[in-house]
Design a protein around this motif. Structure first.
Motif, PDB file in Angstrom:
ATOM      1  N   PRO A  10      36.415  40.539  47.289  1.00  4.23           N
ATOM      2  CA  PRO A  10      35.564  40.635  46.841  1.00  4.23           C
ATOM      3  C   PRO A  10      34.040  39.523  46.718  1.00  4.23           C
ATOM      4  CG  PRO A  10      36.801  39.989  45.183  1.00  4.23           C
ATOM      5  CD  PRO A  10      37.653  39.936  46.820  1.00  4.23           C
ATOM      6  N   SER A  11      33.510  40.780  46.642  1.00  3.68           N
ATOM      7  CA  SER A  11      31.746  39.761  46.573  1.00  3.68           C
ATOM      8  C   SER A  11      31.733  39.078  44.842  1.00  3.68           C
ATOM      9  CB  SER A  11      30.703  41.164  46.573  1.00  3.68           C
ATOM     10  OG  SER A  11      30.981  41.567  47.882  1.00  3.68           O
ATOM     11  N   SER A  12      32.314  40.023  44.008  1.00  6.46           N
ATOM     12  CA  SER A  12      32.334  39.160  42.914  1.00  6.46           C
ATOM     13  C   SER A  12      33.426  40.295  42.094  1.00  6.46           C
ATOM     14  CB  SER A  12      31.048  39.400  42.112  1.00  6.46           C
ATOM     15  OG  SER A  12      30.854  40.729  41.557  1.00  6.46           O
ATOM     16  N   GLY A  13      33.504  39.430  40.846  1.00  6.62           N
ATOM     17  CA  GLY A  13      34.910  39.743  39.511  1.00  6.62           C
ATOM     18  C   GLY A  13      35.927  38.237  39.829  1.00  6.62           C
ATOM     19  N   GLU A  14      36.886  39.530  39.016  1.00  7.92           N
ATOM     20  CA  GLU A  14      38.080  38.784  38.929  1.00  7.92           C
ATOM     21  C   GLU A  14      39.560  39.545  39.404  1.00  7.92           C
ATOM     22  OE1 GLU A  14      40.181  36.083  35.189  1.00  7.92           O
ATOM     23  OE2 GLU A  14      40.510  38.258  35.251  1.00  7.92           O
ATOM     24  N   TYR A  15      40.483  39.622  40.133  1.00  4.48           N
ATOM     25  CA  TYR A  15      40.983  39.519  40.978  1.00  4.48           C
ATOM     26  C   TYR A  15      42.456  38.694  40.882  1.00  4.48           C
ATOM     27  CZ  TYR A  15      45.172  41.826  43.727  1.00  4.48           C
ATOM     28  OH  TYR A  15      45.939  42.617  44.299  1.00  4.48           O
ATOM     29  N   VAL A  16      43.354  38.803  39.435  1.00  5.49           N
ATOM     30  CA  VAL A  16      45.032  38.914  39.860  1.00  5.49           C
ATOM     31  C   VAL A  16      45.825  39.264  40.508  1.00  5.49           C
ATOM     32  CG1 VAL A  16      46.458  36.882  38.077  1.00  5.49           C
ATOM     33  CG2 VAL A  16      43.518  37.650  38.124  1.00  5.49           C
ATOM     34  N   LEU A  17      47.298  38.832  40.868  1.00  2.00           N
ATOM     35  CA  LEU A  17      47.712  39.539  41.822  1.00  2.00           C
ATOM     36  C   LEU A  17      49.258  38.758  41.159  1.00  2.00           C
ATOM     37  CD1 LEU A  17      49.478  41.926  43.655  1.00  2.00           C
ATOM     38  CD2 LEU A  17      48.564  40.226  46.206  1.00  2.00           C
ATOM     39  N   SER A  18      50.087  39.323  40.453  1.00  2.00           N
ATOM     40  CA  SER A  18      51.512  38.785  40.230  1.00  2.00           C
ATOM     41  C   SER A  18      51.331  37.520  39.669  1.00  2.00           C
ATOM     42  CB  SER A  18      52.232  38.864  41.471  1.00  2.00           C
ATOM     43  OG  SER A  18      52.832  40.347  41.614  1.00  2.00           O
ATOM     44  N   GLY A  19      49.617  37.139  38.842  1.00  2.00           N
ATOM     45  CA  GLY A  19      49.839  35.955  37.907  1.00  2.00           C
ATOM     46  C   GLY A  19      48.902  34.875  38.851  1.00  2.00           C
ATOM     47  N   GLU A  20      48.314  35.181  39.987  1.00  2.00           N
ATOM     48  CA  GLU A  20      47.664  34.553  41.005  1.00  2.00           C
ATOM     49  C   GLU A  20      46.461  35.106  41.027  1.00  2.00           C
ATOM     50  OE1 GLU A  20      49.533  32.432  44.077  1.00  2.00           O
ATOM     51  OE2 GLU A  20      51.481  33.476  44.319  1.00  2.00           O
ATOM     52  N   THR A  21      45.486  33.748  40.675  1.00  2.00           N
ATOM     53  CA  THR A  21      44.318  34.152  40.867  1.00  2.00           C
ATOM     54  C   THR A  21      44.220  34.307  42.263  1.00  2.00           C
ATOM     55  OG1 THR A  21      43.612  34.154  38.526  1.00  2.00           O
ATOM     56  CG2 THR A  21      41.610  34.159  40.506  1.00  2.00           C
ATOM     57  N   VAL A  22      43.545  35.733  42.839  1.00  2.00           N
ATOM     58  CA  VAL A  22      43.241  35.715  44.593  1.00  2.00           C
ATOM     59  C   VAL A  22      41.816  35.146  45.061  1.00  2.00           C
ATOM     60  CG1 VAL A  22      43.325  36.900  46.596  1.00  2.00           C
ATOM     61  CG2 VAL A  22      44.913  37.555  44.444  1.00  2.00           C
TER      62      VAL A  22
END
Ligand SMILES: Nc1ncnc2c1ncn2[C@@H]1O[C@H](COP(=O)(O)OP(=O)(O)O)[C@@H](O)[C@H]1O
Ligand SMILES: [Mg+2]
Length: 236
Positions: free
Chosen positions: A67-79
């Motif tokens: 992403p250009s901005s924002g937070e993404y956490v997949l299975s507990g891992e910050t992507v």
């Protein structure tokens, strides 16, 4: 496998995800502040008209793009902020992809196509064969293992692709318009197969513009102009 989840129990957690594409002097804001939580064992359809941002969202969920901005956490891992190699590693470990055009190797048999992810993962030849054969059985293609894609129907090709997506035991199956190239009967079969996988605990995120297909999912998230406009879960 409860350690596969984030601490708050979400498989996917997105906060204020934005994506801007810059092409020459034109900027397109494809995603405009997406907040989305998807728990383990969810079966969610993401629907919306053409150009609403579905594929952009799928690419970000699947770690094919960031992403250009924002937070993404997949299975507990910050992507966010990871380099390409780490992103590829997370992708291979967590995600099984299913595409509209099946993306099968044309000269390889069904069995060889399903074995491929295991080859990349360094699994021995014997174990590859056994696991790929078991997956083809699961999608009811045990009598088509030696067939090439051209010798299969569209619905059968998509079943091979689903077996391939499943063979690494991914945390999430991510499907972009999986019924887009199928007649309605075969499409129903594929959506039914997703329903069976979900009943067995698989987490599925399916992107579609077909509301009839989406109705068969447990939860439907509507996106429009890069924003979520509706998020509805059907009572069991
Ligand atoms: N690689 C790209 N470069 C520039 N613009 C893009 C790119 N991919 C998508 N877009 C634009 O972003 C918007 C959302 O596209 P997309 O995510 O493909 O929508 P959908 O899958 O819902 O049809 C559209 O306006 C599209 O033109
Ligand atoms: Mg799309």
């Amino acid at each position: 496998m409860s350690d596969d989840k984030g601490r708050d129990g979400q498989m996917i957690r997105m906060r204020q995800i934005r994506k801007v594409y810059s092409t020459g002097r034109v900027e397109v804001e494809a995603l405009r502040g997406i907040d989305l939580d998807i728990p383990r064992n969810e079966y969610v359809a993401i629907v919306g008209p053409s150009g609403s941002g579905k594929s952009t969202l799928m690419n970000i969920i699947g770690c094919l793009d960031t992403p250009s901005s924002g937070e993404y956490v997949l299975s507990g891992e910050t992507v966010g902020g990871l380099d390409r190699n780490r992103l590829a590693e997370i992708r291979n470990r967590h995600i099984g992809f299913v595409f509209q055009n099946f993306n099968l190797l044309p000269y390889a048999s069904a069995l060889e196509n399903v074995e491929l992810p295991l080859l990349f993962a360094g699994v021995s030849a014997r174990e590859r064969r056994e696991r790929a054969a078991a997956m083809l059985e699961k999608v009811e293609l045990q009598d088509r293992m030696e067939h090439k894609p051209t010798e299969l129907s569209g619905g059968q090709m998509q079943r091979v692709a689903i077996a391939r997506a499943l063979v690494n035991e991914p945390a999430i199956i991510l499907a972009d318009e999986p019924t887009g190239n199928l007649d309605s009967g075969s499409g129903k079969g594929i959506v039914g197969l997703f329903g069976d996988l979900h009943a067995n605990g698989q987490t599925i995120v399916m992107i579609t513009h077909d509301s009839a297909v989406a109705k068969l999912a447990r939860r439907v998230v509507q996106i429009r102009d890069g924003q979520i406009t509706e998020d509805r879960t059907v009572a069991a």
